[in-house]
Design a protein around this motif. Structure first.
Motif, PDB file in Angstrom:
ATOM      1  N   ARG A   1       0.831  -1.203   0.000  1.00 36.45           N
ATOM      2  CA  ARG A   1       0.000   0.000   0.000  1.00 36.45           C
ATOM      3  C   ARG A   1       0.864   1.251   0.000  1.00 36.45           C
ATOM      4  O   ARG A   1       1.959   1.271   0.551  1.00 36.45           O
ATOM      5  CB  ARG A   1      -0.937   0.004   1.209  1.00 36.45           C
TER       6      ARG A   1
ATOM      7  N   PHE B   1       0.813   5.468   0.841  1.00 36.83           N
ATOM      8  CA  PHE B   1       0.117   6.430   1.680  1.00 36.83           C
ATOM      9  C   PHE B   1       0.559   7.839   1.327  1.00 36.83           C
ATOM     10  O   PHE B   1       1.707   8.071   0.951  1.00 36.83           O
ATOM     11  CB  PHE B   1       0.401   6.166   3.165  1.00 36.83           C
TER      12      PHE B   1
ATOM     13  N   ILE C   1       0.977  10.498   6.409  1.00 31.27           N
ATOM     14  CA  ILE C   1       1.389   9.550   7.448  1.00 31.27           C
ATOM     15  C   ILE C   1       1.695  10.320   8.730  1.00 31.27           C
ATOM     16  O   ILE C   1       2.324  11.379   8.694  1.00 31.27           O
ATOM     17  CB  ILE C   1       2.645   8.771   7.006  1.00 31.27           C
TER      18      ILE C   1
ATOM     19  N   ASP D   1      -3.938   8.992   6.494  1.00 32.49           N
ATOM     20  CA  ASP D   1      -4.408   7.680   6.050  1.00 32.49           C
ATOM     21  C   ASP D   1      -3.617   6.544   6.682  1.00 32.49           C
ATOM     22  O   ASP D   1      -3.978   5.369   6.526  1.00 32.49           O
ATOM     23  CB  ASP D   1      -4.405   7.544   4.523  1.00 32.49           C
ATOM     24  N   ALA D   2      -2.544   6.857   7.422  1.00 33.19           N
ATOM     25  CA  ALA D   2      -1.783   5.814   8.106  1.00 33.19           C
ATOM     26  C   ALA D   2      -1.107   6.389   9.343  1.00 33.19           C
ATOM     27  O   ALA D   2      -0.663   7.538   9.349  1.00 33.19           O
ATOM     28  CB  ALA D   2      -0.741   5.202   7.181  1.00 33.19           C
TER      29      ALA D   2
END
Length: 358
Positions: free
Chosen positions: A12, A14, A17, A90-91
């Motif tokens: 994946r 990102f 972060i 998103d992370a």
């Protein structure tokens, strides 16, 4: 299997972060190798650091973070989660092991929450693994490797040979120059830094009058200017060293340095004498010679990137390493080490020939 762990996390990508960095100073620095490979793995991502205020200053100038969210002393999980939610991440990569630090990204509903299974927090994570334990459950394993092993699961370069490092911003260099001049020293003065405290507990602390004895000898024999390093909660320890010394110590009136000056002073010192304490890792990051006096702790946890270090231990103490914060007996692992035994090592560090005295 529940809790579910994302088996495709390494594939994946990102764009935003957040990285929860460790709280202990030494761990912050041992995490920099992992921060380097995260930045390489996600070169176009906006990466934000998340941690205590000290971490922001320590990481300044290193190029790892585009932004930093500082955690206040009394800031709860919901307030932290609110700030994280505003970041639209998103992370989240957790370089910490506690349940307390895993809760805010969970409450913020960050889609990907990555870390080790530890402290009962597995249900809060979306990608998780057991901590590596080479040699068995009780065997010591260098902390830097824990971080690199974790981020290798994301497709990062997990080479254990990756060095730790620290940066220095132009502002920190200027602040250090000014601080030295304000204390009667030129920026190129020969400096001996002495990290005399230990946030872990008093069991790690070498008797303070012995630091003073080494500082006096180095001033007399080599013209060294001693600077005491201690945190705000260790101020009285720094003052005790200053009062025990026969010769002036540069920061005698206030042994607590601003973070940027702490980095700048360590980066240009000729040598460091210390307990097993965070500033030792600052010296390692700047490749400065180190003489470390260690008793109750196992050096294996922090032995990485210490090519210019000598660890002095008292052999034959069967209760060490005990990893206790307070010694229940006579503190023999530290009190049996006299300054006369330490001084030759400091002199070798000073002259760049660190090793056993001839």
């Amino acid at each position: 299997m529940w809790p579910f762990s994302d088996s495709k996390i390494a594939e994946r990508d990102f764009s935003r972060i957040v990285i929860r960095v460790p709280n202990p100073l030494g761990d912050m620095i041992m995490a920099t190798a992992a921060l380097d490979v995260i930045r390489e793995r996600y070169p176009n991502a906006h990466i934000t650091g998340h941690g205590i205020g000290l971490a922001k200053g320590i990481y300044d100038g290193g190029g790892w973070f585009d932004d930093f969210i500082a955690v206040g002393r009394r800031e709860g999980a919901f307030e932290q989660a609110r700030k994280l939610k505003e970041g639209n991440f998103d992370a989240c990569i957790l370089l910490t092991g506690s349940l307390r630090t895993a809760l805010p990204p969970f409450l913020a509903r960050i889609p990907h929450r990555i870390g080790y299974r530890w402290s009962g927090r597995t249900v809060l994570l979306t990608a998780h693994w057991s901590r590596p334990r080479p040699g068995g459950k009780k065997a010591a394993y260098p902390t830097k490797y824990y971080f690199l092993d974790l981020v290798s699961k994301l497709g990062c370069d997990g080479s254990h040979a990756r060095p730790v490092r620290l940066g220095l911003s132009p502002a920190e260099i200027e602040q250090t120059d000014q601080w030295l001049r304000d204390h009667g020293l030129e920026p190129d003065a020969p400096l001996l830094t002495m990290a005399v405290g230990a946030g872990f507990g008093p069991s790690k602390i070498w008797p303070l009058d012995r630091f003073a004895a080494v500082a006096d000898a180095m001033a007399e024999k080599h013209g060294a200017h001693a600077i005491v390093l201690c945190g705000p909660e260790e101020r009285e320890l720094g003052v005790a060293v200053v009062e025990a010394a026969q010769r002036p110590i540069a920061n005698g009136e206030d042994p607590v340095l601003p973070t940027g000056v702490l980095k700048g002073v360590v980066a240009r010192c000729r040598a460091m004498l210390c307990n097993d304490i965070g500033p030792r890792h600052i010296a390692a990051a700047y490749r400065r010679p180190i003489v470390c006096i260690m008793g109750p702790t196992d050096p294996t946890y922090s032995e990485t990137d210490m090519d210019s270090q000598v660890v002095i231990r008292e052999e034959g103490v069967d209760c060490a390493p005990c990893h206790l914060k307070h010694c229940p007996i006579d503190h023999r692992c530290m009190t049996r080490i006299p300054p006369e035994r330490v001084l030759p090592f400091v002199e070798r560090a000073w002259t760049g020939t660190i090793g056993a005295p001839g």
